[in-house]
Motif scaffolding. Structure first.
Motif, PDB file in Angstrom:
ATOM      1  N   SER A   1       0.825  -1.214   0.000  1.00 45.66           N
ATOM      2  CA  SER A   1       0.000   0.000   0.000  1.00 45.66           C
ATOM      3  C   SER A   1       0.856   1.258   0.000  1.00 45.66           C
ATOM      4  CB  SER A   1      -0.912   0.027   1.231  1.00 45.66           C
ATOM      5  OG  SER A   1      -1.762  -1.077   1.222  1.00 45.66           O
ATOM      6  N   MET A   2       2.033   1.161   0.645  1.00 46.07           N
ATOM      7  CA  MET A   2       2.900   2.344   0.728  1.00 46.07           C
ATOM      8  C   MET A   2       3.877   2.427  -0.452  1.00 46.07           C
ATOM      9  SD  MET A   2       1.566   3.612   3.342  1.00 46.07           S
ATOM     10  CE  MET A   2       2.521   5.106   3.265  1.00 46.07           C
ATOM     11  N   HIS A   3       3.743   1.488  -1.401  1.00 47.64           N
ATOM     12  CA  HIS A   3       4.615   1.455  -2.593  1.00 47.64           C
ATOM     13  C   HIS A   3       6.089   1.304  -2.213  1.00 47.64           C
ATOM     14  CE1 HIS A   3       0.928   2.700  -4.484  1.00 47.64           C
ATOM     15  NE2 HIS A   3       0.902   3.782  -3.738  1.00 47.64           N
ATOM     16  N   THR A   4       6.336   0.537  -1.171  1.00 48.53           N
ATOM     17  CA  THR A   4       7.722   0.314  -0.743  1.00 48.53           C
ATOM     18  C   THR A   4       8.059  -1.180  -0.748  1.00 48.53           C
ATOM     19  OG1 THR A   4       6.906   0.354   1.522  1.00 48.53           O
ATOM     20  CG2 THR A   4       7.915   2.384   0.707  1.00 48.53           C
ATOM     21  N   ASP A   5       7.269  -1.971  -1.482  1.00 47.50           N
ATOM     22  CA  ASP A   5       7.521  -3.412  -1.521  1.00 47.50           C
ATOM     23  C   ASP A   5       8.672  -3.757  -2.462  1.00 47.50           C
ATOM     24  OD1 ASP A   5       5.695  -2.427  -3.391  1.00 47.50           O
ATOM     25  OD2 ASP A   5       4.806  -4.384  -3.771  1.00 47.50           O
ATOM     26  N   PHE A   6       9.117  -2.778  -3.256  1.00 47.86           N
ATOM     27  CA  PHE A   6      10.320  -2.952  -4.077  1.00 47.86           C
ATOM     28  C   PHE A   6      11.253  -1.786  -3.832  1.00 47.86           C
ATOM     29  CE2 PHE A   6       7.682  -5.902  -6.303  1.00 47.86           C
ATOM     30  CZ  PHE A   6       8.587  -6.889  -6.643  1.00 47.86           C
ATOM     31  N   ILE A   7      12.527  -2.030  -4.075  1.00 41.48           N
ATOM     32  CA  ILE A   7      13.499  -0.946  -3.877  1.00 41.48           C
ATOM     33  C   ILE A   7      14.475  -0.958  -5.053  1.00 41.48           C
ATOM     34  CG2 ILE A   7      14.933  -2.459  -2.398  1.00 41.48           C
ATOM     35  CD1 ILE A   7      14.658   1.317  -1.862  1.00 41.48           C
ATOM     36  N   GLU A   8      14.767   0.224  -5.560  1.00 43.05           N
ATOM     37  CA  GLU A   8      15.727   0.314  -6.671  1.00 43.05           C
ATOM     38  C   GLU A   8      16.858   1.284  -6.349  1.00 43.05           C
ATOM     39  OE1 GLU A   8      13.227   1.300  -9.990  1.00 43.05           O
ATOM     40  OE2 GLU A   8      12.832  -0.819 -10.399  1.00 43.05           O
ATOM     41  N   SER A   9      16.963   1.677  -5.096  1.00 45.31           N
ATOM     42  CA  SER A   9      18.017   2.624  -4.720  1.00 45.31           C
ATOM     43  C   SER A   9      18.622   2.195  -3.385  1.00 45.31           C
ATOM     44  CB  SER A   9      17.426   4.039  -4.608  1.00 45.31           C
ATOM     45  OG  SER A   9      16.326   4.008  -3.726  1.00 45.31           O
ATOM     46  N   VAL A  10      19.648   2.887  -2.985  1.00 45.06           N
ATOM     47  CA  VAL A  10      20.320   2.760  -1.680  1.00 45.06           C
ATOM     48  C   VAL A  10      21.132   1.458  -1.531  1.00 45.06           C
ATOM     49  CG1 VAL A  10      20.049   2.737   0.844  1.00 45.06           C
ATOM     50  CG2 VAL A  10      18.646   4.273  -0.529  1.00 45.06           C
ATOM     51  N   TYR A  11      20.553   0.308  -1.848  1.00 45.20           N
ATOM     52  CA  TYR A  11      21.273  -0.955  -1.617  1.00 45.20           C
ATOM     53  C   TYR A  11      22.467  -1.102  -2.565  1.00 45.20           C
ATOM     54  CZ  TYR A  11      19.076  -3.029  -5.792  1.00 45.20           C
ATOM     55  OH  TYR A  11      18.680  -3.293  -7.092  1.00 45.20           O
ATOM     56  N   ASP A  12      23.396  -1.948  -2.168  1.00 44.19           N
ATOM     57  CA  ASP A  12      24.546  -2.261  -3.027  1.00 44.19           C
ATOM     58  C   ASP A  12      24.334  -3.569  -3.766  1.00 44.19           C
ATOM     59  OD1 ASP A  12      26.447  -0.027  -2.205  1.00 44.19           O
ATOM     60  OD2 ASP A  12      25.775  -0.837  -0.298  1.00 44.19           O
ATOM     61  N   ILE A  13      23.778  -4.543  -3.021  1.00 38.12           N
ATOM     62  CA  ILE A  13      23.416  -5.838  -3.627  1.00 38.12           C
ATOM     63  C   ILE A  13      22.035  -6.194  -3.090  1.00 38.12           C
ATOM     64  CG2 ILE A  13      23.920  -8.324  -3.611  1.00 38.12           C
ATOM     65  CD1 ILE A  13      26.850  -7.705  -3.445  1.00 38.12           C
ATOM     66  N   PHE A  14      21.210  -6.811  -3.922  1.00 34.34           N
ATOM     67  CA  PHE A  14      19.918  -7.306  -3.424  1.00 34.34           C
ATOM     68  C   PHE A  14      19.759  -8.753  -3.867  1.00 34.34           C
ATOM     69  CE2 PHE A  14      15.543  -7.947  -2.590  1.00 34.34           C
ATOM     70  CZ  PHE A  14      15.199  -7.032  -1.610  1.00 34.34           C
ATOM     71  N   LEU A  15      19.347  -9.608  -2.925  1.00 33.47           N
ATOM     72  CA  LEU A  15      19.139 -11.029  -3.223  1.00 33.47           C
ATOM     73  C   LEU A  15      17.640 -11.333  -3.252  1.00 33.47           C
ATOM     74  CD1 LEU A  15      21.736 -12.745  -0.807  1.00 33.47           C
ATOM     75  CD2 LEU A  15      22.134 -11.800  -3.070  1.00 33.47           C
ATOM     76  N   TYR A  16      17.146 -11.789  -4.392  1.00 30.89           N
ATOM     77  CA  TYR A  16      15.749 -12.225  -4.507  1.00 30.89           C
ATOM     78  C   TYR A  16      15.743 -13.744  -4.389  1.00 30.89           C
ATOM     79  CZ  TYR A  16      15.161  -7.588  -6.575  1.00 30.89           C
ATOM     80  OH  TYR A  16      15.179  -6.229  -6.804  1.00 30.89           O
ATOM     81  N   THR A  17      14.971 -14.245  -3.430  1.00 32.85           N
ATOM     82  CA  THR A  17      14.984 -15.686  -3.170  1.00 32.85           C
ATOM     83  C   THR A  17      14.158 -16.443  -4.212  1.00 32.85           C
ATOM     84  OG1 THR A  17      15.079 -15.127  -0.830  1.00 32.85           O
ATOM     85  CG2 THR A  17      14.582 -17.415  -1.375  1.00 32.85           C
ATOM     86  N   LEU A  18      14.789 -17.376  -4.904  1.00 34.96           N
ATOM     87  CA  LEU A  18      14.081 -18.296  -5.807  1.00 34.96           C
ATOM     88  C   LEU A  18      14.190 -19.697  -5.196  1.00 34.96           C
ATOM     89  CD1 LEU A  18      15.278 -16.992  -9.307  1.00 34.96           C
ATOM     90  CD2 LEU A  18      13.416 -16.152  -7.876  1.00 34.96           C
ATOM     91  N   ASP A  19      13.807 -20.736  -5.943  1.00 35.06           N
ATOM     92  CA  ASP A  19      13.843 -22.096  -5.373  1.00 35.06           C
ATOM     93  C   ASP A  19      15.247 -22.544  -4.978  1.00 35.06           C
ATOM     94  OD1 ASP A  19      11.306 -22.852  -5.082  1.00 35.06           O
ATOM     95  OD2 ASP A  19      11.091 -23.762  -7.074  1.00 35.06           O
ATOM     96  N   ASP A  20      16.161 -22.526  -5.939  1.00 33.15           N
ATOM     97  CA  ASP A  20      17.508 -23.058  -5.687  1.00 33.15           C
ATOM     98  C   ASP A  20      18.589 -21.992  -5.653  1.00 33.15           C
ATOM     99  OD1 ASP A  20      16.472 -25.653  -5.756  1.00 33.15           O
ATOM    100  OD2 ASP A  20      16.536 -25.642  -7.957  1.00 33.15           O
ATOM    101  N   VAL A  21      18.242 -20.826  -6.174  1.00 31.10           N
ATOM    102  CA  VAL A  21      19.264 -19.772  -6.272  1.00 31.10           C
ATOM    103  C   VAL A  21      18.695 -18.440  -5.770  1.00 31.10           C
ATOM    104  CG1 VAL A  21      20.353 -20.824  -8.303  1.00 31.10           C
ATOM    105  CG2 VAL A  21      18.590 -19.060  -8.627  1.00 31.10           C
ATOM    106  N   TYR A  22      19.581 -17.501  -5.569  1.00 34.27           N
ATOM    107  CA  TYR A  22      19.172 -16.105  -5.385  1.00 34.27           C
ATOM    108  C   TYR A  22      19.410 -15.379  -6.705  1.00 34.27           C
ATOM    109  CZ  TYR A  22      19.436 -17.046  -0.384  1.00 34.27           C
ATOM    110  OH  TYR A  22      19.248 -17.581   0.864  1.00 34.27           O
ATOM    111  N   MET A  23      18.420 -14.586  -7.113  1.00 33.29           N
ATOM    112  CA  MET A  23      18.660 -13.661  -8.218  1.00 33.29           C
ATOM    113  C   MET A  23      19.340 -12.445  -7.592  1.00 33.29           C
ATOM    114  SD  MET A  23      18.269 -13.166 -11.484  1.00 33.29           S
ATOM    115  CE  MET A  23      16.895 -14.096 -12.151  1.00 33.29           C
ATOM    116  N   VAL A  24      20.538 -12.141  -8.048  1.00 31.73           N
ATOM    117  CA  VAL A  24      21.371 -11.129  -7.388  1.00 31.73           C
ATOM    118  C   VAL A  24      21.404  -9.865  -8.228  1.00 31.73           C
ATOM    119  CG1 VAL A  24      23.675 -10.623  -6.471  1.00 31.73           C
ATOM    120  CG2 VAL A  24      22.798 -12.981  -6.444  1.00 31.73           C
TER     121      VAL A  24
END
Ligand code: SF4
Ligand code: SF4
Length: 337
Positions: free
Chosen positions: A140-163
């Motif tokens: 609702s606050m439009h903060t469920d995704f981030i495209e700034s500030v971080y250096d690396i982001f790991l998205y959890t998939l089944d066997d791997v992280y999308m980095v």
């Protein structure tokens, strides 16, 4: 922004490598259902499934109590601070990264706050995706995704992280163990897109934020503020756990015997009765409804007007923590009725 994959079973190697080059802070379980960010010791203690910590990671950048400077009896000023090593915070969820972005704006408004920035510039961030629970309000606050500030982001998939690698610091971290990272396969990209859709459908807590800033201003005299202020204990817990609340009090702590003094700042809470108390005993916001209303108006209206976005990341901490069971979603819904 570059994308790679990292096999889940190789994450310990990556974190071990990062911890050898930087001070590494990670989420760990604290109580039966509580979590905290702590110094990394070993991978087995790292919590990957936590939803939120009690206190947000802002505690490292904007400590609850902080020495600003001391003065000795010759009035020599010492503004040094314990010079911490460059640190990486691993495991930040999108809401908490948005929280840091909001603090950056707040502590840059009208000039950079040097006490904040001397710490802030010594942190890098590795984000980690999460799934919502019944308190999460980030969609609702439009903060469920981030495209700034971080250096690396790991998205959890089944066997791997999308980095996702966003910065030169992120690239440096990857280069500590480049063999662990691969280019994403077509199936992994498809899985990543599917996961995003699945996560999107899991949010059960929705708040209508349409014209919310204007609505709260127009409803300034609504009886709701009085009603909820009778329920509120004004304990300040909602403020203390909030990743974006940044009010502080400054006070001097003199040592009369030594003839020296210490100037300190510590977190303060607009919910507290003496928050707006000034010399002479006048209190600009002494009434309970005024204090309760102010927090909502500042988050949605005041901060939004200054910085173009509300200062709530929808992390859910205030609703989960409130001993009186006061829930922002319910308050806003009642105001809309
Ligand atoms: S945590 Fe709840 S009871 Fe305490 S000040 Fe906040 S709204 Fe009031
Ligand atoms: S107001 Fe509540 S939900 Fe919003 S950022 Fe602060 S603690 Fe999280």
């Amino acid at each position: 922004m570059l994308f790679f994959t990292l096999r889940k079973d190789r994450l310990p190697e990556f974190l071990d490598a990062v911890s050898k080059h930087y001070s590494l802070i990670v989420p760990e379980q604290k109580g039966s259902k509580t979590y905290t960010f702590r110094q990394y010791t070993e991978f087995s203690k790292v919590s990957l499934e936590f939803i939120r910590t009690i206190i947000p990671p802002k505690k490292f950048i904007f400590p609850p109590v902080e020495k600003l400077f001391s003065a000795d009896k010759e009035c020599r000023i010492d503004a040094s601070y314990e010079d911490a090593p460059f640190s990486i915070i691993f495991g930040l969820h999108p809401c908490d990264i948005h929280g840091i972005e909001i603090l950056d704006k707040a502590f840059s408004y009208g000039g950079r706050d040097s006490f904040y920035w001397r710490r802030r510039e010594k942190f890098g961030f590795i984000g980690l995706s999460c799934l919502p629970d019944k308190y999460c309000l980030c969609k609702s606050m439009h903060t469920d995704f981030i495209e700034s500030v971080y250096d690396i982001f790991l998205y959890t998939l089944d066997d791997v992280y999308m980095v996702s690698v966003r910065t030169a610091l992120g690239d440096d971290m990857l280069r500590l163990c480049p063999d662990l990272f691969n280019k994403p396969a077509k199936e992994e990209i498809l899985e990543y897109k599917e996961r995003i859709q699945i996560r999107d459908s899991m949010f059960t807590r929705i708040m209508d934020t349409t014209n919310l800033a204007d609505l709260l201003t127009l409803e300034y005299k609504n009886d709701i503020w009085e009603e909820y202020s009778r329920r509120c204990l004004f304990c300040g817990s909602c403020v203390m756990v909030c990743p974006t609340c940044q009010c502080f009090d400054v006070y001097d702590s003199p040592d009369v015997i030594a003839g020296s003094s210490l100037r300190i700042r510590r977190w303060d809470a607009c919910m507290r009765k003496d928050y707006a108390l000034v010399t002479g005993g006048h209190n600009f916001r002494g009434g309970r409804p005024e204090r309760f209303r102010f927090r909502y108006l500042h988050k949605e209206t005041g901060f939004g007007e200054m910085h173009g976005k509300a200062s709530c990341t929808g992390c859910g901490r205030c609703s989960e923590t409130c001993p009186a069971g006061i829930d922002m979603v319910e308050v806003v819904r009642r105001i809309r009725e």
